[in-house]
Design a protein around this motif. Sequence first.
Motif, PDB file in Angstrom:
ATOM      1  N   PRO A 359      44.972  31.683  44.635  1.00 38.04           N
ATOM      2  CA  PRO A 359      45.147  32.099  46.025  1.00 38.04           C
ATOM      3  C   PRO A 359      44.771  30.984  46.990  1.00 38.04           C
ATOM      4  N   LEU A 360      45.291  31.061  48.206  1.00 40.43           N
ATOM      5  CA  LEU A 360      44.742  30.233  49.272  1.00 40.43           C
ATOM      6  C   LEU A 360      43.499  30.979  49.747  1.00 40.43           C
ATOM      7  N   GLY A 361      42.489  30.949  48.921  1.00 40.61           N
ATOM      8  CA  GLY A 361      41.279  31.730  49.101  1.00 40.61           C
ATOM      9  C   GLY A 361      40.582  31.871  47.764  1.00 40.61           C
ATOM     10  N   CYS A 362      39.836  32.956  47.568  1.00 46.10           N
ATOM     11  CA  CYS A 362      39.025  33.149  46.371  1.00 46.10           C
ATOM     12  C   CYS A 362      39.742  34.021  45.345  1.00 46.10           C
ATOM     13  N   ILE A 363      39.478  33.756  44.059  1.00 48.02           N
ATOM     14  CA  ILE A 363      40.178  34.442  42.979  1.00 48.02           C
ATOM     15  C   ILE A 363      39.612  35.834  42.691  1.00 48.02           C
ATOM     16  N   TRP A 364      38.292  35.962  42.520  1.00 44.15           N
ATOM     17  CA  TRP A 364      37.777  37.199  41.909  1.00 44.15           C
ATOM     18  C   TRP A 364      37.909  38.459  42.766  1.00 44.15           C
ATOM     19  N   PRO A 365      38.020  38.420  44.102  1.00 42.16           N
ATOM     20  CA  PRO A 365      38.353  39.674  44.801  1.00 42.16           C
ATOM     21  C   PRO A 365      39.711  40.220  44.361  1.00 42.16           C
ATOM     22  N   GLY A 366      40.672  39.340  44.120  1.00 40.94           N
ATOM     23  CA  GLY A 366      41.967  39.771  43.600  1.00 40.94           C
ATOM     24  C   GLY A 366      41.872  40.223  42.161  1.00 40.94           C
ATOM     25  N   SER A 367      41.025  39.555  41.373  1.00 44.53           N
ATOM     26  CA  SER A 367      40.821  39.960  39.981  1.00 44.53           C
ATOM     27  C   SER A 367      40.243  41.366  39.904  1.00 44.53           C
ATOM     28  N   GLU A 368      39.345  41.673  40.817  1.00 47.68           N
ATOM     29  CA  GLU A 368      38.764  43.016  40.847  1.00 47.68           C
ATOM     30  C   GLU A 368      39.848  44.070  41.059  1.00 47.68           C
ATOM     31  N   LEU A 369      40.762  43.812  41.989  1.00 44.60           N
ATOM     32  CA  LEU A 369      41.840  44.766  42.263  1.00 44.60           C
ATOM     33  C   LEU A 369      42.807  44.841  41.082  1.00 44.60           C
ATOM     34  N   GLN A 370      43.156  43.689  40.500  1.00 46.74           N
ATOM     35  CA  GLN A 370      43.998  43.702  39.304  1.00 46.74           C
ATOM     36  C   GLN A 370      43.365  44.549  38.204  1.00 46.74           C
ATOM     37  N   SER A 371      42.071  44.410  38.035  1.00 49.65           N
ATOM     38  CA  SER A 371      41.363  45.127  36.974  1.00 49.65           C
ATOM     39  C   SER A 371      41.425  46.632  37.188  1.00 49.65           C
ATOM     40  N   LYS A 372      41.375  47.053  38.423  1.00 54.03           N
ATOM     41  CA  LYS A 372      41.446  48.483  38.721  1.00 54.03           C
ATOM     42  C   LYS A 372      42.859  49.018  38.459  1.00 54.03           C
ATOM     43  N   VAL A 373      43.872  48.218  38.789  1.00 55.58           N
ATOM     44  CA  VAL A 373      45.246  48.614  38.473  1.00 55.58           C
ATOM     45  C   VAL A 373      45.403  48.728  36.957  1.00 55.58           C
TER      46      VAL A 373
END
Length: 442
Positions: A359-373
């Motif tokens: 991301p043009l930003g941080c990875i793990w906030p998106g990883s958290e959402l992916q994990s919930k999906v």
Amino acid sequence: MKRRVCIIGAGPSGITALKNLKDKNLEVVVYDRNHEVGGNWIFSEDISHSSVFETTHIISSKTLSQYEDFTFDDFDKTVADYPSHDELRRYFQAYAKHFDLYPYIEFSTSVERCERINNNEWRIRITQNGKERTEAFTDLVVCNGHHSVPRMPKYPGCFSGKFMHSHTYKKAAPFVDKRVLVIGGGNSACDIAVETSRVSQKTAISWRRGYRIIPKFFFGLPSDIVGAKSAWLPVKIRSWFNDRLLNIMLGKNKLYGLQEVKTKFGETHPTINDELLYKVRHGKVHPKVDIEKLDGKMVYFKDGTKEEFDVIIACTGYVLKHSFFDPSLIDYSNGSVPLYLKMFHEDFHNLFFIGMFQPLGCIWPGSELQSKVLANYLTGHWKMPGNIKKLCEREVTHPHYKQINTPRHTITVDYHKFRKTLLKQLPKNWISKEPLKISKSA
């Protein structure tokens, strides 16, 4: 076979995958080659471990670099705006303790081979305590990151000094009184140029093109927080606005003796650094253009200049490679990465990637959402679209940013747009802060 999930990696993406699958009472085992959670945020001088540098701080602010299930305020309200690697290490370990993840992680374990048997089985061969064994799982979740296989540049001629990759750079001390040439304009390159310039005889930095240098603060606020205020705008308009703001605040690269940026905002990864321009204007870091050839310790540049160096540090990125897959099965080292939501494979519906995006930003906030999906998918609360193949193709043909064609730019997403897309897949009450108390065999 009862659903049994294997997660590769206990870094920031792996632990949130474990937490969210555990929340759904799924049987999960995590394999990690390190001795603790945190991935490359565990600083180590062992060159075999792809870790941060001695002085590394994150390049996104803590507000946009946290798990919603366990924020920095939940951890430690005194954490800096841009946490150090040690603060992040402690944050990830506190997350793992808070959600009781350690019993599910097998450390000092290398994953050697992942063989897909069918739609319901993976055979995972591991090495643990010097012994090999094979385990069977129904599902495989890959969370091992994309910073393990260095990409080395090649030039005509030979260099007789030390030619190394940033993968093996740990601290500036070994470069005292050395003539250092850093290759690259990304975050690692600029950080290493700044740090070595404090102790070296001379440090130069070679760019093959112009790079945007973005300061960490605008108007007294972290730059990504300022950028987030315009997240509601379309990407093209937001990019134009960001370019104008940078030109006003910093001026053109040519004022610093650096090559001008010829791409639009977002077409390449921006570099977040407050000190490089300062060091350049103070004569501590010397800008150079791309390398023409090498001869002994002499480096010839494409502008006709030449100079001797003792050390060359190539900060030229990594190959997107998963050595535990047979290349005929999975190989993203060249070309596009057609994964729906950057996680779902078009054909293998028991294989998932978490955190394999830039991301043009941080990875793990998106990883958290992916994990919930993913957790909802594995428990039947989220259905995979029937047109998954077309959606995977669309990920490639309709990127958030139309970036330049280099291996580094195959998995880029816009932080805010990607987050919004993932949130659409989740219920409104997706945040889950309370640890789930279950037995390991549940």
